[in-house]
Enzyme design. Sequence first.
Site, mmCIF file in Angstrom:
data_model
loop_
_atom_site.group_PDB
_atom_site.id
_atom_site.type_symbol
_atom_site.label_atom_id
_atom_site.label_comp_id
_atom_site.label_asym_id
_atom_site.label_seq_id
_atom_site.Cartn_x
_atom_site.Cartn_y
_atom_site.Cartn_z
ATOM 1 C CG ASP A 21 10.735 77.875 60.486
ATOM 2 O OD1 ASP A 21 10.462 78.767 61.308
ATOM 3 O OD2 ASP A 21 11.662 77.049 60.669
ATOM 4 C CG HIS A 38 4.243 85.906 63.550
ATOM 5 N ND1 HIS A 38 4.880 84.770 63.094
ATOM 6 C CD2 HIS A 38 4.639 86.057 64.840
ATOM 7 C CE1 HIS A 38 5.616 84.272 64.075
ATOM 8 N NE2 HIS A 38 5.501 85.032 65.137
ATOM 9 C CG LEU A 132 -7.542 74.832 48.540
ATOM 10 C CD1 LEU A 132 -6.578 73.693 48.173
ATOM 11 C CD2 LEU A 132 -6.793 76.163 48.412
#
Length: 245
Positions: A21, A38, A132
Amino acid sequence: MSLIDQIDKAKVPEHVAIIMDGNGRWAQQRGNQRIFGHRNGVKAVRAATEAAGELGVKYLTLYAFSTENWSRPKSEVDALMSLLVDTINSEMETLLKNDIRILTIGDIGMLPSDVQLKLSEVIKQTSHCKTLTAILALSYGSRLEITEAIKKLIAEHQNGKLSLDQITPELFSSYLYTAGIPDPALLIRTSGEIRLSNFLLWQLAYTELYFTPVLWPDFTKEEFYKAVIEYQKRERRFGKTSQQL
Ligand code: FPP
């Protein structure tokens, strides 16, 4: 002692989930459009992924776009979708080199068809990767996920495939988008907001929560290490007493 040296490698959280955020505020503070935030947020995605991989975290879930984010201005939604496709294109080789598998959770059918195609491609190409698993939450909303699971359960019950006493918390978990993925051990939320925003409500039941004022584009590997250090100080009792652990 550097931050990474303060981490006990034997107690690294198996699954870390992140609410990324603060991109918009970061851009506005610099007099820029929200999409600038972004774009810089992608660098932080890379940093978090690298840190997770180095520490031996097995699953990293990133809240990239919520069901509620569809109500943002169309220009921002379109820019986020393009950014996602561009990022997958530019990171594909790195994902394969670092043995990172990509999965998605969410209402993927709502995404534009080019985004869906790109996601299917990266999921397929990285399906053999084991170091991962990075899970992108896209058009994700926990209430929708739970509602859809309930609908599937009821349909199977009505078809006679499932009796009421077969419905347990474990069975319910297997009807969620996250079926087969362990619950997050650690949740990180950046930007100083202290709420869950419809993210993994069922899965976070016993998760350690870590909130930091750092805005997502400023999130570095060191910030990830700090969250893991704080996590390792917590006593996870799962309802038991300290003496029982
Ligand atoms: C929240 O900040 C962030 C988002 C809704 C989008 C997150 C997307 C990225 C980090 C880039 C693409 C992701 C991937 C996985 C390649 P906000 O816009 O709500 O910020 P604000 O609260 O300051 O307005």
